[in-house]
Scaffold this motif. Structure first.
Motif, PDB file in Angstrom:
ATOM      1  N   ALA A 114       0.845  -1.200   0.000  1.00  0.00           N
ATOM      2  CA  ALA A 114       0.000   0.000   0.000  1.00  0.00           C
ATOM      3  C   ALA A 114       0.874   1.240   0.000  1.00  0.00           C
ATOM      4  CB  ALA A 114      -0.925  -0.004   1.219  1.00  0.00           C
ATOM      5  N   ILE A 115       0.475   2.206  -0.800  1.00  0.00           N
ATOM      6  CA  ILE A 115       1.210   3.464  -0.902  1.00  0.00           C
ATOM      7  C   ILE A 115       0.666   4.414   0.155  1.00  0.00           C
ATOM      8  CG2 ILE A 115       1.632   5.455  -2.418  1.00  0.00           C
ATOM      9  CD1 ILE A 115       1.480   3.338  -4.734  1.00  0.00           C
ATOM     10  N   MET A 116       1.539   4.911   1.040  1.00  0.00           N
ATOM     11  CA  MET A 116       1.085   5.608   2.244  1.00  0.00           C
ATOM     12  C   MET A 116       1.088   7.122   2.129  1.00  0.00           C
ATOM     13  SD  MET A 116       0.136   3.187   4.241  1.00  0.00           S
ATOM     14  CE  MET A 116       0.110   3.714   5.964  1.00  0.00           C
ATOM     15  N   GLY A 141       7.120  10.821  -5.847  1.00  0.00           N
ATOM     16  CA  GLY A 141       7.952  10.011  -6.735  1.00  0.00           C
ATOM     17  C   GLY A 141       8.238   8.650  -6.132  1.00  0.00           C
ATOM     18  N   MET A 142       9.273   8.017  -6.660  1.00  0.00           N
ATOM     19  CA  MET A 142       9.607   6.647  -6.276  1.00  0.00           C
ATOM     20  C   MET A 142       9.887   6.499  -4.781  1.00  0.00           C
ATOM     21  SD  MET A 142      12.809   4.600  -7.695  1.00  0.00           S
ATOM     22  CE  MET A 142      12.602   3.225  -8.820  1.00  0.00           C
ATOM     23  N   ASN A 143      10.231   7.604  -4.152  1.00  0.00           N
ATOM     24  CA  ASN A 143      10.590   7.593  -2.733  1.00  0.00           C
ATOM     25  C   ASN A 143       9.375   7.621  -1.807  1.00  0.00           C
ATOM     26  OD1 ASN A 143      12.596   7.608  -0.724  1.00  0.00           O
ATOM     27  ND2 ASN A 143      12.184   9.805  -0.365  1.00  0.00           N
ATOM     28  N   VAL A 144       8.179   7.583  -2.351  1.00  0.00           N
ATOM     29  CA  VAL A 144       6.959   7.598  -1.546  1.00  0.00           C
ATOM     30  C   VAL A 144       6.970   6.405  -0.578  1.00  0.00           C
ATOM     31  CG1 VAL A 144       5.641   6.251  -3.258  1.00  0.00           C
ATOM     32  CG2 VAL A 144       4.436   7.768  -1.674  1.00  0.00           C
ATOM     33  N   PRO A 145       6.566   6.597   0.690  1.00  0.00           N
ATOM     34  CA  PRO A 145       6.545   5.470   1.624  1.00  0.00           C
ATOM     35  C   PRO A 145       5.543   4.398   1.182  1.00  0.00           C
ATOM     36  CG  PRO A 145       6.322   7.567   2.801  1.00  0.00           C
ATOM     37  CD  PRO A 145       6.178   7.861   1.341  1.00  0.00           C
ATOM     38  N   VAL A 146       6.013   3.161   1.142  1.00  0.00           N
ATOM     39  CA  VAL A 146       5.168   2.017   0.772  1.00  0.00           C
ATOM     40  C   VAL A 146       5.298   0.973   1.879  1.00  0.00           C
ATOM     41  CG1 VAL A 146       4.857   0.133  -0.896  1.00  0.00           C
ATOM     42  CG2 VAL A 146       5.473   2.422  -1.707  1.00  0.00           C
ATOM     43  N   VAL A 147       4.168   0.400   2.301  1.00  0.00           N
ATOM     44  CA  VAL A 147       4.236  -0.712   3.249  1.00  0.00           C
ATOM     45  C   VAL A 147       3.927  -2.006   2.493  1.00  0.00           C
ATOM     46  CG1 VAL A 147       3.711   0.620   5.327  1.00  0.00           C
ATOM     47  CG2 VAL A 147       1.837  -0.314   3.945  1.00  0.00           C
ATOM     48  N   ALA A 148       4.530  -3.091   2.951  1.00  0.00           N
ATOM     49  CA  ALA A 148       4.348  -4.376   2.266  1.00  0.00           C
ATOM     50  C   ALA A 148       4.255  -5.493   3.289  1.00  0.00           C
ATOM     51  CB  ALA A 148       5.516  -4.622   1.316  1.00  0.00           C
ATOM     52  N   SER A 149       3.400  -6.474   2.977  1.00  0.00           N
ATOM     53  CA  SER A 149       3.292  -7.635   3.861  1.00  0.00           C
ATOM     54  C   SER A 149       3.130  -8.908   3.040  1.00  0.00           C
ATOM     55  CB  SER A 149       2.116  -7.468   4.832  1.00  0.00           C
ATOM     56  OG  SER A 149       0.882  -7.538   4.149  1.00  0.00           O
ATOM     57  N   GLY A 150       3.342 -10.028   3.712  1.00  0.00           N
ATOM     58  CA  GLY A 150       3.286 -11.332   3.052  1.00  0.00           C
ATOM     59  C   GLY A 150       4.657 -11.993   3.109  1.00  0.00           C
ATOM     60  N   LYS A 151       4.657 -13.294   2.909  1.00  0.00           N
ATOM     61  CA  LYS A 151       5.912 -14.068   3.023  1.00  0.00           C
ATOM     62  C   LYS A 151       6.992 -13.564   2.072  1.00  0.00           C
ATOM     63  CE  LYS A 151       3.866 -17.987   2.574  1.00  0.00           C
ATOM     64  NZ  LYS A 151       3.489 -19.383   2.295  1.00  0.00           N
ATOM     65  N   HIS A 152       6.576 -12.976   0.947  1.00  0.00           N
ATOM     66  CA  HIS A 152       7.551 -12.567  -0.070  1.00  0.00           C
ATOM     67  C   HIS A 152       7.794 -11.059  -0.086  1.00  0.00           C
ATOM     68  CE1 HIS A 152       7.487 -16.663  -1.463  1.00  0.00           C
ATOM     69  NE2 HIS A 152       6.163 -16.609  -1.537  1.00  0.00           N
ATOM     70  N   ALA A 153       7.339 -10.372   0.961  1.00  0.00           N
ATOM     71  CA  ALA A 153       7.508  -8.915   1.016  1.00  0.00           C
ATOM     72  C   ALA A 153       8.984  -8.533   0.908  1.00  0.00           C
ATOM     73  CB  ALA A 153       6.892  -8.367   2.295  1.00  0.00           C
TER      74      ALA A 153
END
Lengths: 273, 273
Positions: free
Chosen positions: A113-115, A121-133
């Motif tokens: 999810a983009i926070m 730009g590309m430096n936007v904070p992104v959170v990630a979850s899941g075994k392959h995050a």
């Protein structure tokens, strides 16, 4: 490394351009896409695949950033053809993410999810979850700003939705308390006294919340419907239901300032000055 | 100058002691008061009048700080005998203040509200409204901290109630979003990301709100009922109704932690650690 994009709106095009500048080969497909997307994709110089099937064949990573309604369909289109890393960046609830990612059962999947605003730009904070995050977070070496928040699909989307429930609820509280305060001529004082408990930037943030809630009322109402569905799986979401009801009042009763402004809109007009 | 007190609980006794130290003659009456009040009044060395009638005769200013249920009754007891300055410091809604002050129609009346803990002593921030608020604010020369917020009766009480609607609503939003976050193991992250938009002290304030909402749930529920009545005169108070409903859940379902804790209480237990 080859990165494929499904969805080439603001998010997709911004990330694609940034990756291209980093020397990454970037792909998308325009199969069935809107005129605006086609124009954006062509002007960005990204490689165009004739079909999503070919996009799946060529990509190591697929990043998906489509509208909420298209998220499950995008996963379906890719289906079992893809064995790389499939990252769902869509603004959808945890259960919709799970629905979507089940369709790409041969891929390694990531909920993301983009926070903040993609304008960063590309430096936007992104959170990630899941075994392959962790695999997705390797893109940080190219300039992304991904934080792993858990090993379960749904946690990243939940984080974004829960923040949204809180901040939109605060906006609704501001409308409810300040519109009465305005009628009683104590709105500036309510803001002043709240600033003492809520922090020095309170007034500035509160004013921008009121203005933006009116300006983007329709989109926020849609987002709140998704948030409400999500919360309803866990509890009786009293506050979020009230927030949604209040945003519906803003959207319908105010009629975007074309009709006679109600008290919420009078407040907006004062704050906009 | 002679100051009479109706109500001699925390607020009355604290102010009376402070005025006495400033050399002011301080009076109260113990007619029909509780044992606790009688004890407090006697130990404070304040002058005791045998009746409220005599209190009205002798006082230049009467400060009233009783429980919400007693506010109108206190004004009735004083009635038309008093021609000095009558200051309603009670924690009541604007319309209840107006009801009360109509009973003292010969007096100069002031609506006032204490905006912080009386533990701060005489220097606690007080807001005041009404045509005669300026007369009350002269007590600032003795060390009080009174801000005039308007010339209408009801504005000072409204200010306090609107702040209360907002802050208790925020507490309810925290319960709703963080209890789901806790179930999904992202509560710390939701707090972290909210701190980025809500300010650096956000987490600390949020934790104290959750703890205090549980510890003082019953009193806050009563206060919210009063706030809801007030707001209902102006609008359909969607958010405050939801806040009250959520506080009722906290009070009843949690059973003060004697019963099996529900998700709100699990959150409380974690935050209390």
């Amino acid at each position: 490394m080859k990165i494929g994009f499904i969805g080439f709106g603001e998010v997709g095009s911004t990330l694609a351009r940034s990756f291209k500048l980093e020397g990454v080969k970037v792909y998308t497909s325009l199969e069935g896409r809107s005129r605006r997307t086609i124009k954006l994709a062509k002007s960005s110089g990204v490689n165009i695949c004739p079909s999503f099937r070919q996009l799946a064949d060529i990509s190591d990573i697929i990043l998906v950033a489509v509208t909420p309604a298209q998220a499950v369909k995008a996963a379906k289109v890719i289906g079992k053809n893809f064995k790389g890393l499939y990252v769902d960046l869509n603004n959808i609830s945890p259960s919709t993410v799970r629905d979507a990612l089940q369709k790409v059962s041969e891929a390694k999947t990531v909920d993301a999810a983009i926070m903040s605003s993609i304008n960063k730009g590309m430096n936007v904070p992104v959170v990630a979850s899941g075994k392959h995050a962790r695999d997705f977070a390797e893109l940080n070496s190219l300039g992304m700003n991904i934080e792993i928040v858990g090993d379960k699909i749904g946690q990243a989307s939940a984080l974004k939705m829960l923040r949204s429930a809180y901040t939109k609820g605060v906006s609704a509280l501001l409308f409810e308390s300040l519109s009465v305060a305005y009628q009683m001529e104590v709105d500036d004082l309510v803001l002043k006294y709240l600033a003492e408990t809520e922090g020095p930037n309170f007034k500035e943030i509160a004013v921008s919340r009121i203005i933006n809630s009116i300006l983007h009322g329709e989109r926020r109402t849609q987002e709140l419907e998704e948030v409400l569905n999500f919360l309803s799986e866990y509890e009786d979401p009293l506050m979020t239901q009230a927030t949604l009801d209040l945003f519906r009042l803003i959207v319908n009763q105010g009629g975007h300032l074309k009709k006679k402004p109600n008290n919420y809109h009078k407040l907006f007009l004062k704050m906009s000055r």
